[in-house]
Design a protein around this motif. Sequence first.
Motif, PDB file in Angstrom:
ATOM      1  N   ASN A 271       0.821  -1.216   0.000  1.00 24.39           N
ATOM      2  CA  ASN A 271       0.000   0.000   0.000  1.00 24.39           C
ATOM      3  C   ASN A 271       0.858   1.272   0.000  1.00 24.39           C
ATOM      4  N   ALA A 272       1.816   1.345   0.916  1.00 27.16           N
ATOM      5  CA  ALA A 272       2.667   2.548   1.009  1.00 27.16           C
ATOM      6  C   ALA A 272       3.478   2.739  -0.253  1.00 27.16           C
ATOM      7  N   ALA A 273       3.980   1.642  -0.813  1.00 25.51           N
ATOM      8  CA  ALA A 273       4.777   1.736  -2.042  1.00 25.51           C
ATOM      9  C   ALA A 273       3.931   2.255  -3.197  1.00 25.51           C
ATOM     10  N   PHE A 274       2.689   1.777  -3.317  1.00 24.65           N
ATOM     11  CA  PHE A 274       1.801   2.248  -4.387  1.00 24.65           C
ATOM     12  C   PHE A 274       1.545   3.755  -4.250  1.00 24.65           C
ATOM     13  N   LYS A 275       1.333   4.198  -3.018  1.00 23.01           N
ATOM     14  CA  LYS A 275       1.081   5.627  -2.792  1.00 23.01           C
ATOM     15  C   LYS A 275       2.306   6.472  -3.139  1.00 23.01           C
ATOM     16  N   VAL A 276       3.468   6.013  -2.675  1.00 23.86           N
ATOM     17  CA  VAL A 276       4.693   6.789  -2.897  1.00 23.86           C
ATOM     18  C   VAL A 276       4.990   6.932  -4.388  1.00 23.86           C
ATOM     19  N   VAL A 277       4.975   5.818  -5.128  1.00 25.92           N
ATOM     20  CA  VAL A 277       5.354   5.910  -6.548  1.00 25.92           C
ATOM     21  C   VAL A 277       4.333   6.721  -7.341  1.00 25.92           C
ATOM     22  N   SER A 278       3.050   6.632  -6.976  1.00 26.91           N
ATOM     23  CA  SER A 278       2.041   7.395  -7.723  1.00 26.91           C
ATOM     24  C   SER A 278       2.179   8.888  -7.446  1.00 26.91           C
ATOM     25  N   ASP A 279       2.410   9.254  -6.192  1.00 27.46           N
ATOM     26  CA  ASP A 279       2.602  10.674  -5.865  1.00 27.46           C
ATOM     27  C   ASP A 279       3.898  11.210  -6.462  1.00 27.46           C
ATOM     28  N   HIS A 280       4.986  10.474  -6.249  1.00 25.22           N
ATOM     29  CA  HIS A 280       6.293  10.969  -6.682  1.00 25.22           C
ATOM     30  C   HIS A 280       6.413  11.016  -8.199  1.00 25.22           C
ATOM     31  N   ALA A 281       5.708  10.117  -8.885  1.00 25.88           N
ATOM     32  CA  ALA A 281       5.722  10.161 -10.350  1.00 25.88           C
ATOM     33  C   ALA A 281       5.103  11.463 -10.832  1.00 25.88           C
ATOM     34  N   ARG A 282       4.024  11.884 -10.186  1.00 27.78           N
ATOM     35  CA  ARG A 282       3.392  13.162 -10.552  1.00 27.78           C
ATOM     36  C   ARG A 282       4.338  14.322 -10.295  1.00 27.78           C
TER      37      ARG A 282
ATOM     38  N   ARG B 210      13.715   8.274  -3.793  1.00 29.82           N
ATOM     39  CA  ARG B 210      12.745   7.673  -2.866  1.00 29.82           C
ATOM     40  C   ARG B 210      11.746   6.838  -3.658  1.00 29.82           C
ATOM     41  N   ALA B 211      11.307   7.381  -4.792  1.00 32.21           N
ATOM     42  CA  ALA B 211      10.349   6.660  -5.634  1.00 32.21           C
ATOM     43  C   ALA B 211      10.965   5.395  -6.221  1.00 32.21           C
ATOM     44  N   ILE B 212      12.207   5.489  -6.677  1.00 35.38           N
ATOM     45  CA  ILE B 212      12.869   4.336  -7.295  1.00 35.38           C
ATOM     46  C   ILE B 212      13.016   3.201  -6.290  1.00 35.38           C
ATOM     47  N   ARG B 213      13.341   3.556  -5.040  1.00 35.46           N
ATOM     48  CA  ARG B 213      13.484   2.507  -4.032  1.00 35.46           C
ATOM     49  C   ARG B 213      12.145   1.808  -3.789  1.00 35.46           C
ATOM     50  N   TYR B 214      11.061   2.586  -3.703  1.00 32.50           N
ATOM     51  CA  TYR B 214       9.747   1.966  -3.518  1.00 32.50           C
ATOM     52  C   TYR B 214       9.324   1.186  -4.760  1.00 32.50           C
ATOM     53  N   ALA B 215       9.715   1.680  -5.940  1.00 36.43           N
ATOM     54  CA  ALA B 215       9.389   0.958  -7.174  1.00 36.43           C
ATOM     55  C   ALA B 215      10.064  -0.407  -7.181  1.00 36.43           C
ATOM     56  N   GLN B 216      11.255  -0.501  -6.574  1.00 36.94           N
ATOM     57  CA  GLN B 216      11.952  -1.782  -6.491  1.00 36.94           C
ATOM     58  C   GLN B 216      11.234  -2.745  -5.550  1.00 36.94           C
ATOM     59  N   LYS B 217      10.483  -2.215  -4.582  1.00 37.36           N
ATOM     60  CA  LYS B 217       9.661  -3.074  -3.729  1.00 37.36           C
ATOM     61  C   LYS B 217       8.502  -3.672  -4.527  1.00 37.36           C
TER      62      LYS B 217
ATOM     63  N   ALA C  97      14.801   7.341 -16.659  1.00 37.12           N
ATOM     64  CA  ALA C  97      15.516   6.092 -16.937  1.00 37.12           C
ATOM     65  C   ALA C  97      16.983   6.200 -16.548  1.00 37.12           C
ATOM     66  N   GLN C  98      17.605   7.334 -16.881  1.00 36.60           N
ATOM     67  CA  GLN C  98      19.025   7.508 -16.563  1.00 36.60           C
ATOM     68  C   GLN C  98      19.242   7.627 -15.054  1.00 36.60           C
ATOM     69  N   GLU C  99      18.350   8.343 -14.382  1.00 36.60           N
ATOM     70  CA  GLU C  99      18.483   8.488 -12.933  1.00 36.60           C
ATOM     71  C   GLU C  99      18.262   7.139 -12.246  1.00 36.60           C
ATOM     72  N   THR C 100      17.341   6.335 -12.776  1.00 37.31           N
ATOM     73  CA  THR C 100      17.094   5.004 -12.227  1.00 37.31           C
ATOM     74  C   THR C 100      18.328   4.132 -12.358  1.00 37.31           C
ATOM     75  N   GLN C 101      18.875   4.108 -13.559  1.00 36.37           N
ATOM     76  CA  GLN C 101      20.066   3.285 -13.811  1.00 36.37           C
ATOM     77  C   GLN C 101      21.225   3.711 -12.921  1.00 36.37           C
TER      78      GLN C 101
ATOM     79  N   ILE D 263      14.858   3.746   5.453  1.00 37.16           N
ATOM     80  CA  ILE D 263      15.332   2.378   5.680  1.00 37.16           C
ATOM     81  C   ILE D 263      15.516   2.127   7.168  1.00 37.16           C
ATOM     82  N   ALA D 264      16.031   3.138   7.879  1.00 34.68           N
ATOM     83  CA  ALA D 264      16.221   2.998   9.324  1.00 34.68           C
ATOM     84  C   ALA D 264      14.885   2.857  10.044  1.00 34.68           C
ATOM     85  N   ARG D 265      13.909   3.674   9.615  1.00 38.45           N
ATOM     86  CA  ARG D 265      12.594   3.647  10.279  1.00 38.45           C
ATOM     87  C   ARG D 265      11.936   2.285  10.125  1.00 38.45           C
TER      88      ARG D 265
END
Length: 890
Positions: free
Chosen positions: A272-283, A310-317, A355-359, A409-411
Amino acid sequence: MTHSELRKAFISHFTALNHKQVVSSSLIPHNDPTLLFTNAGMNQFKNAFLGSETLDYQRAVTIQKCVRAGGKHNDLENVGYTTRHHTFFEMMGNFSFGDYFKKEAIHYAWDLLTNKLSIPKDKLYVTVFETDDEAADIWHKQEGVPKDRIFRMGEKDNFWRMGETGPCGPCSEIYYDHGPAASKKKNSRFGEDDDRYVEIWNLVFMQYFEDANGLTPLPKPSVDTGAGLERVAAVLQGKVDNYQTDLFEPIIRKACEFAKSDFSQWYTSPLNAAFKVVSDHARAACFLMADGILPSNEGRGYVLRRILRRAIRYAQKISTNENTFRDICAVVIHEMSSFYPELESNKNQILTSVAQETQKFLSTLSQGTSILENYLHDLKKQNKTQVDGKMAFKLYDTFGFPIDLTQLIAREQNVQVNLNDFEKEMTNARQKAKQARKSHMVSANDQHLMQWSQNIFKTKGATHFIGYSSLSSVQVKPLSLSTGDKEVNELAEGAVGFAIFNESPFYAEGGGQVGDHGEITDGQTVIEVFDCSKMNDIHIHHVQVKSGHLKLDNTYNVNVSSWQRHATAKNHSATHLLHAALKHVLGDHVGQAGSLVSDQKLRFDFSHPKALNSEELASIELLVNEQVAKALPITADVLPYKEALKKGAVAMFGEKYGDEVRVLSMGSFSKELCGGTHIQNTAEIGTFKIVSESSVSAGVRRIEGITGLTAYQYFNKNTQENTMARRFLSLPTQWESYLQENTTDVMSVLESQQKDMQELRKQLQAAKSSSVDVDGLLSQAQTITTANGELKVLVQEIAIDDRKVLSELVDKLRDRSQNLIVLLVGSGTNDKPFLAACNKNLKHVHCGHVAKALTEKFGGKGGGRPDYAQGSLEKFNVEESMPLIKSLLV
């Protein structure tokens, strides 16, 4: 009602009430250094509310794109964990500039909500400022809101201020009751921090002006309102959580495809949190990049990079597919381009950058995450619950981990991060990296200069700029003087400060062009003008009094340095030619991402996914010089903005343009909107030379170039060096080679000689290696006792810089003893290569750990396997290394 229908309903409601529809301004605030991003609908009208800008309308309606991430307003870390926090959101707003006031504003809002949008009145509550009886009476008597649904709130919640000084006034907020089911409490009450009662519209009544003397009633009160599109859409669609609305549905649906998850169950999914983060951060990411912001390590670009990472890390989840976040961004562009066409216009640049920032980030994410997780594991063993600031900074500095990613990650493991120590490390790093400033730079208070210029604008109007046609202004008096933190009547000899005149030939820094330099004199007094900037349409001259006094009552001659202005104009005109040439050679996707034009050089940042090869650079440079040789006339025309665009003028996205614009044309080759200073004919450029091409950030390249006399000096120096090199190599001169069509050039001879030298060096190193007394080296190994028995340790510094030769020698030594760990440190020009190795049967030894410990002590980098590791050191000392190595082995 869909979100698209809501936008239309809001705009049509207010346009029918004679409001002018004003398009959303850029997320980069125009002429406002106090803001990192546009974060409210009123930002683009700030100067109108302050009285420093006059509009041709008194009523406006907008749907403003906003970002709250970084700076004072920062919702980044809350996204994913709440129902209504966003980094990007849309603010619907209506505004009155001295026209209507409370009665009308309240009625317009209530009518839209309860009649046009059909929201039940018994679901709404309103608040007013505790002493605003007028607003309370209007709500009750005019709109019929029961008194028990009108709440009076204190200054913290219901009194709005633009700043320490400026327009301010009471607020009235409208809340929607989502019902008991939305509350986390059994008996929730209005006014508590809870998801049940959500503010959906804020009406700000600007009726006072506040300064050090207190509040003064404004002669023409104004209205500023803001209604969050996401929150109102949730109300209309019967959702408590904004992320369940149709604004996010297609984005989250795409994320579910990557997760191989049932979309109908996403809200209760562990993701749930990952879906929210990537959708918000993509916008947020798409809109920021569409407005010309690109990932970088400073300012707005750094905030964007934090959002992306932050979005890329959640996208990897969600999925290990590297294209997950890029494809989610593509959905944002597709869904929102109909209302925000800049998304489609910049689609290729946005997706390429993502794409470049992800890589780039994924290449370090795994290593950095592993180090952090190992560190967290060790913390738990020690019963500690805090990551120290040095570790957080190391992750940021070495692996590009934004601090909020480390916190995240710490939290997840219930560990906090010591932010105070992290900030200390950041401060130390900034101080070390800070470059020496100009000796005559003035330490000025931006807030003071902003307020100072606003006051001048209100009383005297904008500075009359005469610099397009003249470089001097005769017999002018200063309107005002400042030391940088206060107004003064004069600046004495030796003083530095600021001066404002009613007219000026000095170009104020803007559009990438530096401010003019020059002089102010009266026959006896000499004042250097070393810069000129602009705030609130006021030209602020940065001055240093060389002799005499600069006084308010005196008249002066103001003169721009003609040499500096002309050299800067050459470079500015060449920048326009370069921009056009880039589009011709590389394609129409090229867009300006930044520029700097001075008398010394030009710098142009542009969108392009990869480095330019030598052929492309040569073609671009030739094309610019062809336009110089054609002696194209350069003309400036003032046209209505829309007409200028129809005629093909290139506008810089994110810039704020008035109804009329200045169009710079260079023949038919280039046509751009530009307020800078230029030469009259391209021939005045003389010649153009590209001196460097580099990367600024993912998807952004930078070209630096020179023109005129600077280019001549550059060519002359290169020619002299080439002549000397040819003479040394016994080659014909360059001119002789050109006449004889001789194909032998300096580089081919040097490359051949370098290969010969490299081969000779290898032979020499091999000879050194074969001559090394292996038995003699082994005899110098020290024996230490460990829990697993005796172990021999050989640490030597040796005069070999070839890693291959070092490796062969290490192998010889390792093969001669089963219980030996060997460390050889070679010689080098800038650093020292090192290799560490042991036999694989030594299970209790880890050469990679040894390498890491060495680099931490002596500086450098390195790592490796348990039986083999390598790297380079900034310095080395055998005696200092032995205790360290022994401690690791024992």
